[in-house]
Design an enzyme around this catalytic site. Structure first.
Site, PDB file in Angstrom:
ATOM      1  N   HIS A  91      -5.216   4.193   5.378  1.00 39.91           N
ATOM      2  CA  HIS A  91      -5.899   3.452   4.340  1.00 39.91           C
ATOM      3  C   HIS A  91      -6.718   4.383   3.469  1.00 39.91           C
ATOM      4  O   HIS A  91      -7.092   5.474   3.877  1.00 39.91           O
ATOM      5  CB  HIS A  91      -6.730   2.288   4.897  1.00 39.91           C
ATOM      6  CG  HIS A  91      -7.672   2.678   5.973  1.00 39.91           C
ATOM      7  ND1 HIS A  91      -7.396   2.476   7.308  1.00 39.91           N
ATOM      8  CD2 HIS A  91      -8.888   3.250   5.915  1.00 39.91           C
ATOM      9  CE1 HIS A  91      -8.406   2.924   8.016  1.00 39.91           C
ATOM     10  NE2 HIS A  91      -9.324   3.387   7.206  1.00 39.91           N
ATOM     11  N   ASP A 115      -1.644  -3.943   6.517  1.00 40.71           N
ATOM     12  CA  ASP A 115      -2.051  -3.978   5.107  1.00 40.71           C
ATOM     13  C   ASP A 115      -2.817  -5.253   4.757  1.00 40.71           C
ATOM     14  O   ASP A 115      -2.693  -5.796   3.666  1.00 40.71           O
ATOM     15  CB  ASP A 115      -0.834  -3.804   4.170  1.00 40.71           C
ATOM     16  CG  ASP A 115      -0.061  -2.536   4.502  1.00 40.71           C
ATOM     17  OD1 ASP A 115      -0.717  -1.519   4.820  1.00 40.71           O
ATOM     18  OD2 ASP A 115       1.176  -2.554   4.467  1.00 40.71           O
TER      19      ASP A 115
END
Ligand code: IMP
Length: 417
Positions: free
Chosen positions: A165, A137
């Site tokens: 994502h 992340d």
């Protein structure tokens, strides 16, 4: 053959042969091979350049080899102290060649341009890699989305649908789990390498969602015949293992990643290419499912329903299944630019991360080689993405804490990223 003696253990056998005045066939072959090896080194170093240039440079390499040969041929070898051997000279030359290569076509370094991104470096073909340098992340998706527009091939090399994502293009949201986000570049082809574990239903869903959003992926998405498959029962086992660990759980994504890699390493997993031979697939699937049910007595697998599903999707999957190793290497030799979209991150690496609170693959650079089947010589830029503060999903050691009080830098970071 070459043999060593206890008198000069560090002197190459070719020199010992000289010292022993045995200038026979073995020495001649040795010398020819030195010239050829230097020539080959030059060829390799400049393989990305034009054929004429390669030929010229190889000839120069051969000539240097010749000089090395003749200097080695001089009868003044001092047998009492180990002299600078031809192999030492070769080593020096190879270091110089590496230096020349990195100057001509080597990795991008910020000093080349303080403002351009790696994707803007259009000097030569090569394989660039974007990795997560923390716990995931870090915003890899954003970087990859910017870069992928400049690449001919975008690839995934490890992990599975545990990665994810979201990309927003002109107000439209695209979610990626297994597909490289480079699929949005309609000029690029996408490769899901042999190191990835594929949950076929999730993969097909992703493709259907993409089609529904108006992205035409036909003929542009390839999956490796060697990639292992994640089955629904792997995902169920993932959940059961987590439940069993209780407060020591890893906090997995429950996408079956660990159990699927366990099947791979136990050598009873199934690979995408196995769908090409239905009888084989069926036999191995039954055996794998039954062994999971034996280990987890409360696990019920409707084997026939699962097989019916895989039989129905097999033709669609086969259309996309290729030998991605051959394909990727061919793309490289054809001068195409290749971008590897890393999944997960270094601190989640099964070898280098905070074990056991890690994923079950190598999200660091090693998996580019093993998960795509390319030589380390073909890698160019390796980019680690970091964010200003660390976060981690799931459980595991994490000895830092952000002060989120009003006006604190921590609060600022957590809001603006
Ligand atoms: P698994 O990969 O689902 O087995 O999860 C293993 C560990 O990696 C867990 O701590 C997950 O939270 C973490 N993890 C897996 N994928 C990601 C990711 O894409 N971002 C952040 N953490 C991840």
């Amino acid at each position: 053959g070459q043999s060593s003696t206890t008198q000069h253990p560090l002197v190459p056998a070719s020199q010992l042969l000289d010292c022993q005045s045995d200038l026979g066939r073995g020495v001649f072959i040795q010398k020819v091979s030195i010239a050829v090896r230097i020539s080959l080194m030059f060829r390799q170093a400049f393989a990305r350049s034009s054929p004429a240039f390669v030929a010229g440079v190889s000839a120069v390499g051969g000539a240097i080899g010749g000089v090395a040969w003749s200097s080695h041929n001089e009868p003044t070898t001092n047998c009492d102290s180990p002299p600078k051997s031809v192999f030492d000279m070769l080593y020096d030359i190879s270091r110089s060649v590496s230096r020349i290569e990195s100057l001509l076509a080597g990795p991008y370094t910020p000093s080349q341009s303080s403002t351009s991104l790696p994707g803007e470096d259009k000097r030569s073909p090569g394989i660039d890699v974007v990795l997560g340098a923390q716990w995931g992340d870090e915003g890899k998706g954003k970087l990859v989305d910017i870069l992928s527009q400049d690449y001919d091939v975008c690839a995934r090399v490890a992990g599975g649908s545990n990665a994810g994502h979201t990309i927003v293009v002109e107000g439209k949201k695209y979610k990626f789990h297994l597909l490289p986000s480079g699929v949005l570049n309609e000029k690029a082809t996408c490769v899901i390498g042999n190191g990835v574990v594929i949950h076929v239903p999730a993969f097909l869903n992703e493709l259907d969602t993409l089609s529904a959003s108006g992205v035409d992926y036909t003929g542009r998405v390839f999956i490796s015949d060697r990639a292992h498959m994640v089955f629904d029962f792997h995902q169920e086992v993932d959940g059961r293992q987590e439940a069993k660990l209780g407060r020591h759980k890893i906090g997995t994504t429950k996408k079956g990643i660990g159990p699927a890699y366990a099947s791979k390493i136990s050598r009873n997993g199934l690979r995408v290419g196995d769908l090409l031979d239905w009888e084989y697939f069926e036999r191995r699937f039954r055996s794998l499912a039954e062994s999971h049910m034996r280990h987890y007595p409360d696990l019920k697998i409707d084997i026939d329903a699962q097989l019916a599903f895989y039989k129905s999707v097999a033709p669609r999957v086969k259309d996309m299944t290729i030998d991605t190793i051959e394909y990727t290497n061919k793309q490289f030799s054809d001068g195409k630019r290749i971008l590897v979209e890393g999944a997960n991150a270094t601190m989640l690496d099964i070898d280098f991360g905070t074990y056991p609170f890690v994923t079950s693959s190598n999200p660091s650079v090693g998996s580019v080689l093993t998960g795509l089947g390319v030589s380390p010589m073909k890698l160019r830029g390796i980019y680690g993405t970091v964010k200003a503060y660390c976060t981690r999903v799931g459980e595991g050691p994490f000895p830092t804490e952000l002060d989120l009080s009003e006006g604190s830098p921590g609060l600022h970071f957590s809001q603006v990223g």
